[in-house]
Design a protein around this motif. Structure first.
Motif, mmCIF file in Angstrom:
data_model
loop_
_atom_site.group_PDB
_atom_site.id
_atom_site.type_symbol
_atom_site.label_atom_id
_atom_site.label_comp_id
_atom_site.label_asym_id
_atom_site.label_seq_id
_atom_site.Cartn_x
_atom_site.Cartn_y
_atom_site.Cartn_z
ATOM 1 N N ILE A 47 0.866 -1.172 0.000
ATOM 2 C CA ILE A 47 0.000 0.000 0.000
ATOM 3 C C ILE A 47 0.905 1.225 0.000
ATOM 4 N N PHE A 91 -6.585 -6.297 -0.906
ATOM 5 C CA PHE A 91 -6.813 -5.293 0.126
ATOM 6 C C PHE A 91 -7.786 -5.764 1.201
ATOM 7 N N ILE A 104 -6.294 5.522 3.978
ATOM 8 C CA ILE A 104 -5.814 4.495 3.045
ATOM 9 C C ILE A 104 -7.007 3.682 2.540
ATOM 10 N N SER A 108 -5.010 2.485 -2.864
ATOM 11 C CA SER A 108 -3.598 2.543 -2.458
ATOM 12 C C SER A 108 -2.913 1.187 -2.570
ATOM 13 N N PHE A 109 -3.692 0.144 -2.851
ATOM 14 C CA PHE A 109 -3.160 -1.230 -2.883
ATOM 15 C C PHE A 109 -2.714 -1.591 -4.294
#
Length: 242
Positions: A47, A91, A104, A108-109
């Motif tokens: 991430i 995720f 997050i 973001s993954f």
């Protein structure tokens, strides 16, 4: 039933491949291996985060057990947190609620290809890479000061120099690697030393229970597993005793 067996077989095969992802490749030329023989590229989930807006210590607290922990690899760097690919696939397997509090999201993954080399594997992993599958893994050795002491079994002897090299490289503070070269038969229980790697320096310093022992390992029988006996004998002594 046939479909179920097929599904189970597929699951087992996929997971066996996944679990192999963090093992070094098998080395073909064991007698002349080099660091490049252990080179491997793997796909690692991560991430990304903005260091300026995220409390990193708070972010990492729920993620610690998922981090990619390997020698000479930083699981957190360049605004990314890298995860063990055997544990995390997407995720949804992460603590989403805690991550969302830090801003997050699934966006973001992602995955990144990283290259692992000799420095990224520990000694046991490297041994599995050089030893044939039908040879039992090396399960025990002794550390006496700066000395690594092996009592190699017959099946390990053909690979003794490679084993010594790996432990010499991977053991902090190690300067000497030896093997017991014969059966202990003498009155004082010392044995013939076979130097495999490093300096022929057998004068060691060992600390146990707050006590420092200094001795020549080549001339003194010392077994690290007799720590309780060492302590008992020391308690019988007075200052200036010989």
């Amino acid at each position: 039933m046939k479909l179920m067996r097929s599904i189970i077989k597929s699951f087992v095969v996929r997971n066996s491949v996944i679990k192999m992802s963090l093992e070094p490749p098998k080395v073909k030329n064991v007698n002349n291996f080099n660091s490049e023989d252990f080179r491997k590229e793997i796909s690692v989930p991560f991430i990304s985060f903005e260091a300026k807006t995220v409390n990193i210590s708070r972010l990492l607290k729920p993620l610690k057990k998922f981090l990619l922990k390997m020698p000479s690899f930083k699981p957190v760097h360049n605004g990314k947190v890298y995860f063990n690919p055997d544990m995390i696939k997407d995720f949804s397997q992460l603590p989403i609620d805690e991550l969302e509090k830090e801003g997050i999201s699934a966006k973001s993954f992602d995955y990144e290809n990283i290259t692992l080399t000799y420095i990224n594997w520990n000694a046991n992993e490297l041994l599995k890479a050089i030893l044939p599958d039908d040879v039992e893994p090396l399960t025990s050795y002794s550390r006496i000061g700066h000395i690594i002491h092996f009592n190699l079994r017959d099946e390990h002897v053909p690979y003794k120099m490679q084993i010594a090299q790996i432990f010499y490289d991977k053991t902090p503070g190690c300067r000497t690697v030896i093997n017991k070269a014969d059966i202990i038969e003498s009155t004082y229980r010392n044995f013939q030393i076979e130097l495999l790697k490093g300096d022929a320096d057998y004068q060691v310093e060992v600390k146990e229970n707050g006590i420092t022992f200094e001795f020549d390992f080549a001339n003194v029988f010392w077994n690290p597993r007799l720590i309780a006996e060492h302590e008992r004998l020391v308690q019988m002594l007075a200052p200036n005793d010989v």
